[in-house]
Design an enzyme around this catalytic site. Structure first.
Site, PDB file in Angstrom:
ATOM      1  N   LYS A  18       4.292  11.507  -2.845  1.00  0.00           N
ATOM      2  CA  LYS A  18       4.263  10.938  -1.240  1.00  0.00           C
ATOM      3  C   LYS A  18       5.041  10.936  -0.885  1.00  0.00           C
ATOM      4  CE  LYS A  18       6.134   7.501  -0.728  1.00  0.00           C
ATOM      5  NZ  LYS A  18       6.721   7.088   0.949  1.00  0.00           N
ATOM      6  N   ASP A 154       3.276   1.106  -1.703  1.00  0.00           N
ATOM      7  CA  ASP A 154       2.510   2.564  -1.320  1.00  0.00           C
ATOM      8  C   ASP A 154       1.846   3.029  -2.771  1.00  0.00           C
ATOM      9  OD1 ASP A 154       5.870   3.986  -2.401  1.00  0.00           O
ATOM     10  OD2 ASP A 154       4.180   3.172  -3.197  1.00  0.00           O
TER      11      ASP A 154
HETATM   12  C1  SUD Z   1      10.056   3.148   1.637  1.00  0.00           C
HETATM   13  C2  SUD Z   1       8.683   3.130   0.808  1.00  0.00           C
HETATM   14  C3  SUD Z   1       7.663   4.897   1.868  1.00  0.00           C
HETATM   15  O1  SUD Z   1       6.521   4.266   2.157  1.00  0.00           O
HETATM   16  O2  SUD Z   1       8.669   4.130  -0.187  1.00  0.00           O
HETATM   17  P1  SUD Z   1       9.483   5.147  -0.691  1.00  0.00           P
HETATM   18  O3  SUD Z   1      10.155   6.056  -0.568  1.00  0.00           O
HETATM   19  O4  SUD Z   1      10.571   4.701  -1.921  1.00  0.00           O
HETATM   20  O5  SUD Z   1       8.716   6.111  -1.833  1.00  0.00           O
HETATM   21  C4  SUD Z   1       7.549   1.773   0.371  1.00  0.00           C
HETATM   22  O6  SUD Z   1       7.985   1.546   1.594  1.00  0.00           O
HETATM   23  C5  SUD Z   1       8.627   1.462  -0.215  1.00  0.00           C
HETATM   24  O7  SUD Z   1       7.028   0.788  -1.707  1.00  0.00           O
HETATM   25  P2  SUD Z   1       7.562   0.391  -3.350  1.00  0.00           P
HETATM   26  O8  SUD Z   1       8.373   1.763  -3.738  1.00  0.00           O
HETATM   27  O9  SUD Z   1       5.940   0.978  -3.726  1.00  0.00           O
HETATM   28  O10 SUD Z   1       7.996  -0.948  -2.699  1.00  0.00           O
HETATM   29  P3  SUD Z   1       7.780  -2.354  -4.172  1.00  0.00           P
HETATM   30  O11 SUD Z   1       8.260  -2.421  -4.786  1.00  0.00           O
HETATM   31  O12 SUD Z   1       6.271  -2.672  -2.900  1.00  0.00           O
HETATM   32  O13 SUD Z   1       8.842  -2.925  -3.261  1.00  0.00           O
HETATM   33  C6  SUD Z   1      10.094  -2.392  -4.113  1.00  0.00           C
HETATM   34  C7  SUD Z   1      11.426  -3.269  -2.806  1.00  0.00           C
HETATM   35  O14 SUD Z   1      11.401  -2.044  -1.609  1.00  0.00           O
HETATM   36  C8  SUD Z   1      11.628  -3.385  -0.674  1.00  0.00           C
HETATM   37  N1  SUD Z   1      10.489  -3.378   0.126  1.00  0.00           N
HETATM   38  C9  SUD Z   1       9.441  -2.526  -0.283  1.00  0.00           C
HETATM   39  C10 SUD Z   1       8.353  -2.367   0.875  1.00  0.00           C
HETATM   40  C11 SUD Z   1       8.160  -3.059   2.202  1.00  0.00           C
HETATM   41  N2  SUD Z   1       7.456  -2.980   2.762  1.00  0.00           N
HETATM   42  N3  SUD Z   1       9.437  -3.644   2.744  1.00  0.00           N
HETATM   43  C12 SUD Z   1      10.461  -3.484   1.585  1.00  0.00           C
HETATM   44  O15 SUD Z   1      11.799  -4.339   1.983  1.00  0.00           O
HETATM   45  C13 SUD Z   1      11.453  -4.489  -0.700  1.00  0.00           C
HETATM   46  O16 SUD Z   1      13.107  -4.680  -1.577  1.00  0.00           O
HETATM   47  C14 SUD Z   1      11.372  -4.834  -2.125  1.00  0.00           C
HETATM   48  O17 SUD Z   1      11.164  -5.625  -2.918  1.00  0.00           O
END
Ligand code: SUD
Ligand code: ADP
Length: 302
Positions: A18, A154
């Site tokens: 994604k 996500d």
């Molecule tokens: C940033 C995003 C954008 O889509 O994806 P990636 O780029 O990493 O794939 C997501 O918000 C990543 O989602 P995901 O990787 O599932 O996050 P989670 O496991 O739920 O949370 C991991 C950590 O990321 C931070 N977190 C995550 C989601 C959110 N809305 N706010 C946060 O601050 C928090 O510190 C949380 O403890």
């Protein structure tokens, strides 16, 4: 049951990576464990991990095998298999459906690890979709998304792919048709079709990127509010964006929490020019040519 009415023993699922075409980040919320409010447009891209789930002898427990040339920190022997997102999904669905987790999981990894492309969430979603068939649950996507939302922000989106608007902490999903105003508007701006992924050996930890966002915020006009934070932690991503835009990419940005960079390249000339610019400047470690959107594919093997 398979077509001839026999029990299904092996199911494999190709699940796409994604990216976020927009990622607007609000305040952290204590009731969400410090996760931030999000308003994002998710888009699945055609780089797939394949998870194969096979029945094992009752009481024998789970097993996990990882394949792929780019396993990142998953390759280290110290990586705890029980913390793998696919295994967490196996245990979560086993608990929710009253099954024993006597399943062999094999993951063929192609999605860059720790890249901002939800590779772990894609493997968890693929596991949930595979078990929904292997165990004959046949649960609707909404019920599967409820289980996925307990595992990561996500993950619910990774179950459907395509385009979706994510709100809450990213787990509230509104699927978007390719003909919706949101998607048509983004397509008009060049956020669709052929793209190049600039991938890195380096990984960024999502919590660290969000913490850096809390410190430095976003630049006005950035579609991805985490972009400046990711670039501050991994400057080569900023160089790759500048090189891609200079070479003719229609759009170039950090994918989610990064470090990987997405460059939409609508023509052959633009694709060749961006590829050459990235190779000559050595600002990326690996280039993956692919396209968007994409969807998960379930295969009944035996
Ligand atoms: C940033 C995003 C954008 O889509 O994806 P990636 O780029 O990493 O794939 C997501 O918000 C990543 O989602 P995901 O990787 O599932 O996050 P989670 O496991 O739920 O949370 C991991 C950590 O990321 C931070 N977190 C995550 C989601 C959110 N809305 N706010 C946060 O601050 C928090 O510190 C949380 O403890
Ligand atoms: N099946 C998996 N695939 C990728 N990463 C995984 C998996 N299971 C656990 N992880 C852990 O999740 C971390 C984040 O990986 P990933 O989801 O690929 O990146 P991102 O969160 O940036 O999109 C990795 O550093 C890895 O240690």
């Amino acid at each position: 049951m398979s077509g001839n009415g026999n029990a299904i023993n092996t199911v494999s699922v190709d699940c796409p990576a994604k990216t976020n075409l927009t990622l607007h980040v609000g305040k952290p919320r204590s009731e969400w464990g410090g996760r931030h409010e999000l308003d994002t447009i998710y888009c699945a891209v055609s780089v797939y991990d394949t998870v194969t789930a096979s029945r094992k002898k009752p009481g024998s427990g789970f097993s996990l095998n990882l394949e792929g040339a780019y396993l990142g920190d998953l390759a280290s022997s110290g990586n705890d298999m029980r913390r793998n997102h696919a295994v967490l999904a196996l245990f979560a669905l086993a608990e929710a459906s009253g099954h024993e987790p006597d399943v062999a999981l094999n993951i063929e990894k192609r999605i860059p690890v720790g890249a901002g492309m939800a590779g772990g969430s894609a493997d968890a979603a693929a596991t949930i979709l595979a078990l929904n068939t292997l165990w004959n649950l046949d649960w609707p996507i909404e019920r599967l998304q409820q289980v996925a939302a307990t595992l990561g922000a996500d993950m619910p989106f990774c179950l459907t792919g395509g385009y979706a608007r994510g709100t809450g902490f990213g787990e509230q999903i509104e699927q978007l048709s390719e003909y919706s105003d949101d998607v048509r508007n983004l397509t008009r701006q060049g956020f669709a079709g052929r793209l190049l992924v600039g991938a890195y050996q380096a990984e960024l930890r999502t919590p660290e990127v969000y913490a850096m966002f809390d410190q430095i915020g976003a630049d006005p006009g950035d579609n991805n509010h985490l972009q400046q934070a990711a670039i501050s932690l991994h400057p080569r991503s900023g160089q790759a964006i500048d090189e891609a835009l200079r070479a003719g990419a229609k759009q170039a940005f950090v994918s989610g929490s990064g470090p990987s960079v997405i460059a939409f390249v609508p023509t052959d000339d633009a694709a060749h020019a961006v590829q050459s610019a990235w190779q000559e400047s050595r600002c990326v470690d690996r280039i993956i040519a692919t396209k968007a959107p994409a969807h998960p594919i379930v295969h009944i093997i035996a």
